[in-house]
Design a protein around this motif. Sequence first.
Motif, PDB file in Angstrom:
ATOM      1  N   LYS A   1       0.801  -0.957   0.061  1.00 56.45           N
ATOM      2  CA  LYS A   1       0.205  -0.034  -0.022  1.00 56.45           C
ATOM      3  C   LYS A   1       1.190   1.114   0.073  1.00 56.45           C
ATOM      4  N   GLU A   2       2.331   1.155  -0.375  1.00 56.54           N
ATOM      5  CA  GLU A   2       2.901   2.169  -0.257  1.00 56.54           C
ATOM      6  C   GLU A   2       2.715   3.153  -1.188  1.00 56.54           C
ATOM      7  N   ALA A   3       3.037   2.988  -1.980  1.00 57.18           N
ATOM      8  CA  ALA A   3       2.435   3.795  -3.470  1.00 57.18           C
ATOM      9  C   ALA A   3       0.653   4.801  -3.078  1.00 57.18           C
ATOM     10  N   ASP A   4      -0.038   4.758  -2.020  1.00 55.31           N
ATOM     11  CA  ASP A   4      -1.328   4.997  -2.671  1.00 55.31           C
ATOM     12  C   ASP A   4      -0.744   6.401  -1.239  1.00 55.31           C
ATOM     13  N   TYR A   5       0.634   6.644  -0.952  1.00 55.90           N
ATOM     14  CA  TYR A   5       0.469   7.993   0.527  1.00 55.90           C
ATOM     15  C   TYR A   5       2.162   8.637  -0.368  1.00 55.90           C
ATOM     16  N   GLN A   6       1.152   9.674  -1.443  1.00 50.42           N
ATOM     17  CA  GLN A   6       2.474  10.682  -2.024  1.00 50.42           C
ATOM     18  C   GLN A   6       2.558  12.027  -1.322  1.00 50.42           C
ATOM     19  N   SER A   7       2.129  12.314  -0.931  1.00 49.77           N
ATOM     20  CA  SER A   7       2.107  12.867   0.585  1.00 49.77           C
ATOM     21  C   SER A   7       1.409  12.940   1.849  1.00 49.77           C
ATOM     22  N   ILE A   8       1.622  14.457   2.058  1.00 48.86           N
ATOM     23  CA  ILE A   8       1.273  14.415   3.553  1.00 48.86           C
ATOM     24  C   ILE A   8      -0.251  14.369   3.832  1.00 48.86           C
ATOM     25  N   ASP A   9      -1.280  14.456   2.406  1.00 45.96           N
ATOM     26  CA  ASP A   9      -2.452  14.877   2.343  1.00 45.96           C
ATOM     27  C   ASP A   9      -3.415  13.500   2.367  1.00 45.96           C
ATOM     28  N   ASP A  10      -2.465  12.505   1.781  1.00 49.11           N
ATOM     29  CA  ASP A  10      -2.932  11.857   1.105  1.00 49.11           C
ATOM     30  C   ASP A  10      -4.026  10.574   1.974  1.00 49.11           C
ATOM     31  N   PHE A  11      -3.357  11.189   3.514  1.00 49.08           N
ATOM     32  CA  PHE A  11      -3.592  10.183   5.088  1.00 49.08           C
ATOM     33  C   PHE A  11      -4.876  10.894   5.276  1.00 49.08           C
ATOM     34  N   SER A  12      -5.028  12.296   4.938  1.00 44.78           N
ATOM     35  CA  SER A  12      -6.499  12.922   5.572  1.00 44.78           C
ATOM     36  C   SER A  12      -7.483  11.824   5.225  1.00 44.78           C
ATOM     37  N   ASN A  13      -7.611  11.031   4.718  1.00 47.23           N
ATOM     38  CA  ASN A  13      -9.009  10.535   4.524  1.00 47.23           C
ATOM     39  C   ASN A  13      -8.701   9.209   4.571  1.00 47.23           C
ATOM     40  N   ALA A  14      -7.383   8.786   5.452  1.00 44.68           N
ATOM     41  CA  ALA A  14      -7.495   7.091   6.130  1.00 44.68           C
ATOM     42  C   ALA A  14      -7.985   6.892   6.488  1.00 44.68           C
ATOM     43  N   LYS A  15      -8.257   6.008   7.538  1.00 42.47           N
ATOM     44  CA  LYS A  15      -8.521   5.254   8.052  1.00 42.47           C
ATOM     45  C   LYS A  15      -6.676   4.897   9.610  1.00 42.47           C
ATOM     46  N   ILE A  16      -6.536   6.227  10.641  1.00 45.91           N
ATOM     47  CA  ILE A  16      -5.546   6.231  10.849  1.00 45.91           C
ATOM     48  C   ILE A  16      -5.553   6.067  12.655  1.00 45.91           C
ATOM     49  N   GLY A  17      -4.942   4.743  12.985  1.00 44.87           N
ATOM     50  CA  GLY A  17      -4.501   4.016  14.061  1.00 44.87           C
ATOM     51  C   GLY A  17      -3.192   4.400  14.793  1.00 44.87           C
ATOM     52  N   VAL A  18      -4.161   4.999  16.307  1.00 41.25           N
ATOM     53  CA  VAL A  18      -2.493   5.296  17.179  1.00 41.25           C
ATOM     54  C   VAL A  18      -3.157   4.972  18.863  1.00 41.25           C
ATOM     55  N   LEU A  19      -2.352   5.742  19.833  1.00 42.36           N
ATOM     56  CA  LEU A  19      -2.211   5.051  20.847  1.00 42.36           C
ATOM     57  C   LEU A  19      -2.658   5.815  21.860  1.00 42.36           C
ATOM     58  N   LYS A  20      -3.824   5.692  22.381  1.00 43.06           N
ATOM     59  CA  LYS A  20      -4.829   6.839  23.019  1.00 43.06           C
ATOM     60  C   LYS A  20      -4.215   7.406  24.141  1.00 43.06           C
ATOM     61  N   ALA A  21      -4.628   9.036  24.396  1.00 47.84           N
ATOM     62  CA  ALA A  21      -3.617   9.484  25.011  1.00 47.84           C
ATOM     63  C   ALA A  21      -2.163   9.826  24.796  1.00 47.84           C
ATOM     64  N   SER A  22      -1.538   9.387  23.547  1.00 49.88           N
ATOM     65  CA  SER A  22      -0.496   9.562  22.906  1.00 49.88           C
ATOM     66  C   SER A  22       0.200  11.107  22.825  1.00 49.88           C
ATOM     67  N   VAL A  23       1.051  11.290  22.333  1.00 54.12           N
ATOM     68  CA  VAL A  23       1.659  12.527  21.563  1.00 54.12           C
ATOM     69  C   VAL A  23       1.075  12.256  19.838  1.00 54.12           C
TER      70      VAL A  23
END
Length: 269
Positions: free
Chosen positions: A135-157
Amino acid sequence: MKKIKLLLLALLIAICLSLPTQVGSAKTVEEIKEAGVIVLGTNAEYPPFEWVEMKDGKQVYLGIDIDLAQLIAEEIGVELVVSDQAFNALIPSLQAGKIDMAIASMSYTEERAEQVEFSEIYFETKNLFAVPTGKEADYQSIDDFSNAKIGVLKASVQEQMIKELFPDGDIVSMNKNGDLIESLKSGRVDVVLMDNVVIYQYETLNSDSIVVLDEFSLEDGSFGNAVAMEKGNSELKAIVDQVILEAIESGELDEIVAKNIDLSSQSQD
């Protein structure tokens, strides 16, 4: 007269209920010495910073942060006791006096510094995305992440940063990094964001299924990893700072980091 007494009693109860609830207080260094133990709060989901292995039927805590905590315990002359908790429970546990210090790859931020006392910085990291292999080619700029479902650790920076970067984004917060990686592999999230040391470890352990996108490093407004203590606990902070600075100057901290990066890789082979 009876009605007046009842009114006064009701007023007293109302005043008491309006007062802030008293929370526990962390032990002083002298009290820690008397108890013979120092209680470390951590979230053992961050190899190589902290993780758990079973040895002879018992849980053993390993990692950079565990070794640093052991140095602090030895400096004070007490035994180290580990309390494994969800990451977002660590600051409340400090404030309630349930633990004496928290070391969990926790970044120093100005917001957190209003709630707890931080030590000197002992480790610097940056933040990177990981995606499923292919899936690397799906992300060519930071804006490409705006429509992605992004996972992060709760209460993290990382959670705070990604919500600021994409306020309308589809953000999934979880209590454990391991759960985030499994969710990435199963397709429940499209991308995860973690600090570079941790995410590279997970990439090594899951090299057939996830890949780190090195070109998208994000600044999170943090100042590196530090030990957290109860606000105002200057006596314990002085000892912790001394241990950290001596370990950095002597090179012992570099040895601890290298050892645990190697160990965490071997333990998951």
